[in-house]
Scaffold this motif. Structure first.
Motif, PDB file in Angstrom:
ATOM      1  N   GLU A  63      21.073  31.155 -42.714  1.00  0.00           N
ATOM      2  CA  GLU A  63      20.058  31.556 -41.753  1.00  0.00           C
ATOM      3  C   GLU A  63      20.578  31.412 -40.333  1.00  0.00           C
ATOM      4  O   GLU A  63      21.285  30.449 -39.995  1.00  0.00           O
ATOM      5  CB  GLU A  63      18.792  30.723 -41.927  1.00  0.00           C
ATOM      6  N   VAL A  64      20.234  32.392 -39.509  1.00  0.00           N
ATOM      7  CA  VAL A  64      20.578  32.350 -38.089  1.00  0.00           C
ATOM      8  C   VAL A  64      19.280  32.421 -37.296  1.00  0.00           C
ATOM      9  O   VAL A  64      18.293  33.028 -37.744  1.00  0.00           O
ATOM     10  CB  VAL A  64      21.529  33.500 -37.688  1.00  0.00           C
ATOM     11  N   PRO A  65      19.238  31.779 -36.117  1.00  0.00           N
ATOM     12  CA  PRO A  65      17.966  31.709 -35.367  1.00  0.00           C
ATOM     13  C   PRO A  65      17.534  33.049 -34.792  1.00  0.00           C
ATOM     14  O   PRO A  65      18.351  33.875 -34.385  1.00  0.00           O
ATOM     15  CB  PRO A  65      18.271  30.707 -34.251  1.00  0.00           C
ATOM     16  N   VAL A  66      16.217  33.257 -34.778  1.00  0.00           N
ATOM     17  CA  VAL A  66      15.592  34.422 -34.163  1.00  0.00           C
ATOM     18  C   VAL A  66      14.866  33.935 -32.911  1.00  0.00           C
ATOM     19  O   VAL A  66      14.043  33.013 -32.975  1.00  0.00           O
ATOM     20  CB  VAL A  66      14.606  35.098 -35.118  1.00  0.00           C
ATOM     21  N   LEU A  67      15.171  34.542 -31.755  1.00  0.00           N
ATOM     22  CA  LEU A  67      14.550  34.140 -30.507  1.00  0.00           C
ATOM     23  C   LEU A  67      13.102  34.617 -30.451  1.00  0.00           C
ATOM     24  O   LEU A  67      12.655  35.440 -31.253  1.00  0.00           O
ATOM     25  CB  LEU A  67      15.339  34.705 -29.331  1.00  0.00           C
ATOM     26  N   ALA A  68      12.390  34.122 -29.452  1.00  0.00           N
ATOM     27  CA  ALA A  68      10.961  34.420 -29.341  1.00  0.00           C
ATOM     28  C   ALA A  68      10.692  35.909 -29.167  1.00  0.00           C
ATOM     29  O   ALA A  68       9.629  36.407 -29.559  1.00  0.00           O
ATOM     30  CB  ALA A  68      10.370  33.631 -28.168  1.00  0.00           C
ATOM     31  N   VAL A 119      13.015  46.895 -35.534  1.00  0.00           N
ATOM     32  CA  VAL A 119      12.115  47.805 -34.822  1.00  0.00           C
ATOM     33  C   VAL A 119      11.358  48.662 -35.826  1.00  0.00           C
ATOM     34  O   VAL A 119      11.756  48.781 -36.994  1.00  0.00           O
ATOM     35  CB  VAL A 119      12.887  48.703 -33.824  1.00  0.00           C
ATOM     36  N   ARG A 120      10.292  49.264 -35.339  1.00  0.00           N
ATOM     37  CA  ARG A 120       9.496  50.148 -36.189  1.00  0.00           C
ATOM     38  C   ARG A 120       9.981  51.589 -36.035  1.00  0.00           C
ATOM     39  O   ARG A 120      10.257  52.034 -34.915  1.00  0.00           O
ATOM     40  CB  ARG A 120       8.017  50.050 -35.837  1.00  0.00           C
ATOM     41  N   ALA A 121      10.107  52.297 -37.184  1.00  0.00           N
ATOM     42  CA  ALA A 121      10.587  53.682 -37.166  1.00  0.00           C
ATOM     43  C   ALA A 121       9.671  54.541 -36.315  1.00  0.00           C
ATOM     44  O   ALA A 121       8.455  54.329 -36.253  1.00  0.00           O
ATOM     45  CB  ALA A 121      10.658  54.234 -38.586  1.00  0.00           C
ATOM     46  N   GLY A 122      10.246  55.535 -35.643  1.00  0.00           N
ATOM     47  CA  GLY A 122       9.483  56.462 -34.829  1.00  0.00           C
ATOM     48  C   GLY A 122       9.261  55.940 -33.430  1.00  0.00           C
ATOM     49  O   GLY A 122       9.874  56.421 -32.465  1.00  0.00           O
ATOM     50  N   THR A 155       8.718  41.239 -33.173  1.00  0.00           N
ATOM     51  CA  THR A 155       9.165  40.005 -32.527  1.00  0.00           C
ATOM     52  C   THR A 155       8.985  38.757 -33.374  1.00  0.00           C
ATOM     53  O   THR A 155       9.480  37.686 -33.007  1.00  0.00           O
ATOM     54  CB  THR A 155       8.428  39.822 -31.197  1.00  0.00           C
ATOM     55  N   SER A 156       8.277  38.847 -34.493  1.00  0.00           N
ATOM     56  CA  SER A 156       8.043  37.650 -35.305  1.00  0.00           C
ATOM     57  C   SER A 156       7.719  38.046 -36.736  1.00  0.00           C
ATOM     58  O   SER A 156       7.578  39.228 -37.060  1.00  0.00           O
ATOM     59  CB  SER A 156       6.886  36.833 -34.721  1.00  0.00           C
ATOM     60  N   GLY A 157       7.621  37.010 -37.589  1.00  0.00           N
ATOM     61  CA  GLY A 157       7.224  37.244 -38.974  1.00  0.00           C
ATOM     62  C   GLY A 157       8.375  37.529 -39.908  1.00  0.00           C
ATOM     63  O   GLY A 157       8.161  37.981 -41.037  1.00  0.00           O
TER      64      GLY A 157
END
Length: 321
Positions: free
Chosen positions: A250-255, A230-233, A239-241
């Motif tokens: 490595e473990v999967p990141v959902l959409a 998450v972004r501070a503040g 959600t990506s990148g």
């Protein structure tokens, strides 16, 4: 050169101390001292359990106030307007000038001084002793207050040239110093922020809703860990990148940016990698519920490794999400 001794009257110094009366507990003593380095003026004030020491030499003016019963001190640079207070504790001697004089005499007695009469120094009729220091051929002298054992003057022979006054007590009075001498003239230091204060600044919310994930004791048991970036503040999710690795795998990141971490050990290494770098930290497992939330709070997404914090969510709207 004489060694500085700041301990209580021990060894041969005990013999010296035993010769003198116990000094009053209220006094002012001012000394010029170049025995242990550059010349300095030291003023020592005491009134019962309160004491203060002021040290002045070129470019420096330091003051420290002591509570002798609590064994604490408050010090500051008196040459700086609005200087911040520093606090300390101490054991043993706090800088009592009579204890210091006994320590110096401990060293001088090892040189087998001999009596050389009496002379008045700054209003005190003092006993004079002569001695020869190692590395010199001329005689050095010390003048001692016969009542309390205070060193009134030390004249040190030099390897070359005339002897020099290396120590002198210019004032010794026995009365309560002004009360203002024991009042700090410095600013109280800014309070040290707590973890909750730091977290509140990071999240923009209540610090009690979170706990740092890379410190503290891990819990037993297991749970499902829901990991988000998450972004501070704003605490809005990224959600990506990015990629997520646990102990190098490595473990999967959902959409939606969620990563589920299952059966994690008590401590594991978590990495979040982005094209410009990434962030990594040891994580100490907190499984107080069957499902718990872990966050990487990014202050600067473009320089993730320079500004990110790892937080467990204990309560609030993000708990269990």
């Amino acid at each position: 050169m004489l060694k500085r001794v700041m301990g209580l009257c021990l060894a041969t110094a005990a013999i010296v101390c035993g010769q003198y009366a116990t000094p009053p507990l209220s006094y002012t003593v001012v000394q010029q001292n170049s025995l242990f380095g550059p010349a300095r003026t030291m003023s020592i004030y005491r009134d019962g359990s309160k004491a203060a020491i002021e040290v002045v030499h070129p470019g420096t003016h330091l003051r420290t106030i002591y509570d002798l019963q609590a064994r604490t001190g408050i010090g500051w640079d008196a040459s700086q307007a609005g200087a911040e207070c520093g606090t300390s504790t101490f054991r043993g001697d706090w800088g009592d000038p009579f204890v210091g004089a006994a320590g110096i005499m401990d060293d001088i007695n090892k040189q087998h001084p001999t009596p050389a009469g009496t002379e008045t120094v700054n209003g005190v009729s003092a006993r004079v002793l002569e001695f020869v220091m190692e590395g010199t051929t001329g005689k050095s002298k010390v003048w001692i207050d016969p009542k309390y054992g205070m060193i009134m003057r030390i004249l040190m022979a030099q390897p070359v040239g005339e002897p020099k006054v290396a120590f002198e007590t210019t004032q010794m009075t026995f009365a309560a110093p002004p009360a203002a001498m024991f009042v700090p003239a410095c600013k109280a230091p800014a309070p040290v922020p707590t973890d909750e204060d730091k977290i509140a600044a990071i999240t923009g919310g209540s610090g009690s809703d979170y706990a740092f994930a890379n410190k503290g004791e891990p819990t037993g048991g297991g749970c499902m860990i829901l990991f988000h970036v998450v972004r501070a503040g704003s605490m809005t999710p990224v959600t990506s990148g990015f990629q997520v690795f646990v102990d190098g795998k490595e473990v999967p990141v959902l959409a939606n940016g969620l990563t589920r971490l299952v059966n994690m050990p008590k401590q594991f290494q978590l990495d979040v990698r982005v094209p410009s770098g990434g962030g990594t930290s040891p994580i100490f497992r907190q499984c107080n519920k069957p499902q718990t939330t872990l966050l990487l709070v990014a202050k600067n997404w473009d320089k993730l490794g320079e500004g990110a914090d790892w937080l467990w969510v204990k309560s609030g709207k993000l708990a269990g999400q």
